[in-house]
Design a protein around this motif. Structure first.
Motif, PDB file in Angstrom:
ATOM      1  N   GLU A 135       0.635  -1.229  -0.359  1.00 18.53           N
ATOM      2  CA  GLU A 135      -0.059  -0.376  -0.403  1.00 18.53           C
ATOM      3  C   GLU A 135       0.840   2.029   0.399  1.00 18.53           C
ATOM      4  N   GLY A 136       1.530   1.750  -0.765  1.00 18.48           N
ATOM      5  CA  GLY A 136       3.033   2.229  -1.104  1.00 18.48           C
ATOM      6  C   GLY A 136       3.424   2.625   0.257  1.00 18.48           C
ATOM      7  N   GLY A 137       3.605   1.608   0.830  1.00 18.98           N
ATOM      8  CA  GLY A 137       5.111   1.391   2.116  1.00 18.98           C
ATOM      9  C   GLY A 137       5.455   0.248   2.056  1.00 18.98           C
ATOM     10  N   TRP A 138       6.105  -0.535   3.743  1.00 22.86           N
ATOM     11  CA  TRP A 138       6.556  -1.777   3.075  1.00 22.86           C
ATOM     12  C   TRP A 138       6.169  -2.464   4.529  1.00 22.86           C
ATOM     13  N   ALA A 139       5.498  -3.785   4.060  1.00 24.11           N
ATOM     14  CA  ALA A 139       4.925  -4.280   5.179  1.00 24.11           C
ATOM     15  C   ALA A 139       7.052  -5.016   5.563  1.00 24.11           C
ATOM     16  N   LEU A 140       6.435  -5.322   6.952  1.00 23.16           N
ATOM     17  CA  LEU A 140       8.392  -6.151   7.718  1.00 23.16           C
ATOM     18  C   LEU A 140       7.466  -7.189   8.246  1.00 23.16           C
ATOM     19  N   SER A 141       8.690  -8.007   8.373  1.00 21.43           N
ATOM     20  CA  SER A 141       8.158  -9.359   8.690  1.00 21.43           C
ATOM     21  C   SER A 141       9.153  -9.601   9.151  1.00 21.43           C
ATOM     22  N   ASP A 142       9.155 -11.202  10.210  1.00 19.62           N
ATOM     23  CA  ASP A 142      10.957 -10.833  11.110  1.00 19.62           C
ATOM     24  C   ASP A 142      10.845 -12.611   9.881  1.00 19.62           C
ATOM     25  N   ASN A 143      12.775 -13.740  11.125  1.00 18.78           N
ATOM     26  CA  ASN A 143      12.977 -14.884  10.349  1.00 18.78           C
ATOM     27  C   ASN A 143      11.781 -15.723   9.874  1.00 18.78           C
ATOM     28  N   GLU A 144      10.689 -15.692  10.760  1.00 17.88           N
ATOM     29  CA  GLU A 144       9.446 -16.536  11.788  1.00 17.88           C
ATOM     30  C   GLU A 144       8.221 -16.570   9.991  1.00 17.88           C
ATOM     31  N   GLY A 145       8.599 -15.311   9.522  1.00 21.03           N
ATOM     32  CA  GLY A 145       7.485 -15.042   8.584  1.00 21.03           C
ATOM     33  C   GLY A 145       6.284 -13.951   9.382  1.00 21.03           C
ATOM     34  N   GLU A 292      14.197   7.748  -2.480  1.00 19.74           N
ATOM     35  CA  GLU A 292      12.954   8.785  -2.743  1.00 19.74           C
ATOM     36  C   GLU A 292      11.525   8.236  -2.921  1.00 19.74           C
ATOM     37  N   ALA A 293      12.124   7.219  -4.396  1.00 19.62           N
ATOM     38  CA  ALA A 293      10.207   7.109  -4.694  1.00 19.62           C
ATOM     39  C   ALA A 293       9.974   6.068  -4.292  1.00 19.62           C
ATOM     40  N   LEU A 294      11.460   5.045  -3.678  1.00 15.23           N
ATOM     41  CA  LEU A 294      11.110   3.737  -2.860  1.00 15.23           C
ATOM     42  C   LEU A 294      10.647   4.487  -1.134  1.00 15.23           C
ATOM     43  N   GLY A 295      10.677   5.014  -0.817  1.00 12.97           N
ATOM     44  CA  GLY A 295      10.668   5.870   0.841  1.00 12.97           C
ATOM     45  C   GLY A 295      11.393   4.067   1.420  1.00 12.97           C
TER      46      GLY A 295
END
Ligand SMILES: Cc1cc2nc3c(=O)[nH]c(=O)nc-3n(C[C@H](O)[C@H](O)[C@H](O)COP(=O)(O)OP(=O)(O)OC[C@H]3O[C@@H](n4cnc5c(N)ncnc54)[C@H](O)[C@@H]3O)c2cc1C
Length: 329
Positions: A135-145, A292-295
């Motif tokens: 959604e125009g940003g970034w979803a973060l996940s850890d080693n186990e997903g 800048e474009a990817l944030g």
């Protein structure tokens, strides 16, 4: 709503950056370790205390000088050592240079970072393993997903080889990241019963294996038990990184014996730490990386040099860029 920013790493770069932008953004630091400070590290074992990463830092910029002086006033930092001598096979060369203030955390190196981190939102024990566009940003996940949440912008302050693994192939900073070279280091920690007078607080070592020795008890606010911290050379560590730890320890002790004329292999406490990424051999040569474009951004010592000061300078430069973006947001 404020822009949400994830900072990966609670070393001095991540903390410096978070402090600079927290008023203007919703900032969370993710730190894979239990403690803060990254390579400004210390450990306590059996009543012995060691700073097994950075030994001290200098503060030449007015901003860092002011921060360091304030930390001293608050009791999070102190001044050490008075001199850095040179230990050679044929004896000790005394340091006669005019002293420049050198700072250490109190009661351990990480206390400097801990003091600065007061009030910041930090998720410890949390490794960011993956960034996925969301959604125009970034979803973060850890080693186990496990989902660590979604943010608008992400900045990595992990060492360059670890930052490369996190960034997508489209990150504009990848070319610069690939030019960075970092080297390892082995740190030998020795705890002794009774006093040991080395005749100095700290010394660089000219030797094929070792590069540094410090007596911990002389540092401000430390345990008075005799503890020595000894660093290997970075080139020697690189050549021995995957070697059996017992062999590495034995060779470092042997070199120490030759230099000091004392066998410390029967000390009360001996431990070895391997730093995979300790020193910056070749920095990126840019104050920070920001797409800048990817944030997405990255900063840390490896952008500019190999010291605490370089990490602070890099994070401060990126904070200025982010503040401009946040003001426009
Ligand atoms: C043995 C040694 C001796 C040194 N001696 C000195 C010295 O005397 N003087 C000096 O000025 N400098 C010295 N340095 C260098 C100094 O420690 C560094 O320049 C400085 O601490 C780097 O700060 P940083 O914030 O850029 O990186 P780091 O301190 O490495 O911080 C990065 C942080 O990111 C975290 N991290 C990494 N990956 C992830 C992930 N995927 N998810 C979550 N968290 C993650 C790490 O755990 C770490 O806390 C030394 C370093 C070492 C190792």
């Amino acid at each position: 709503m404020k822009t949400s920013i994830a900072i990966i790493g609670a070393g001095i770069a991540g903390i410096t950056l978070a402090r600079a932008i927290s008023h203007a953004a919703d900032v969370t630091i993710f730190e894979k370790s239990r403690g803060l400070g990254g390579r400004m590290a210390n450990r306590r074992r059996e009543g012995f205390a060691f700073d097994h990463g950075a030994q001290y830092f200098t503060a030449r910029s007015p901003a860092l000088k002011a921060t360091a002086k304030q930390a001293v006033a608050q009791g999070h930092a102190g001044i050490w050592p008075k001199a850095v001598h040179t230990l050679k096979a044929d004896g000790l060369v005394t340091d006669t240079r005019a002293p420049e203030p050198r700072y250490v955390g109190v009661p351990g190196m990480s206390a400097f970072a801990n003091g600065l981190a007061d009030g910041l939102h930090i998720r410890k024990d949390t490794t960011v393993a993956r960034l996925a566009a969301s959604e125009g940003g970034w979803a973060l996940s850890d080693n186990e997903g496990h989902d660590l949440g979604r943010v608008d912008l992400v900045v990595s302050t992990a060492p360059a080889p670890q930052t490369i693994r996190l960034m997508p192939e489209t990150f504009a900073g990848n070319a610069a990241l690939k030019t960075v070279e970092m080297s390892g280091c082995f740190t030998l920690m020795i705890g002794l019963e009774g006093p040991l007078d080395l005749g100095f607080e700290a010394a660089r070592i000219e030797d094929p294996v070792l590069s540094w020795i410090a007596a911990e008890a002389g540092k401000p606010g430390r345990s008075d038990r005799t503890a020595l911290t000894i660093h290997s050379r970075n080139d020697w560590a690189e050549a021995n990184l995957e070697r059996d730890r017992g062999e590495v320890q034995a060779e470092m002790l042997q070199s120490l014996k030759q230099l000091m004329g004392q066998d410390l292999s029967a000390a009360t406490w001996i431990d070895l730490h391997r730093w995979r990424y300790a020193n910056v051999e070749k920095p990126a040569g840019q104050s920070f990386l920001f797409d800048e474009a990817l944030g997405l951004g990255a900063c840390g010592d490896w952008c500019l040099g190999n010291r605490v000061e370089a990490a602070v300078e890099s994070a401060t430069a990126l904070s200025e860029r982010l503040k401009r973006r946040l003001q426009g947001a």
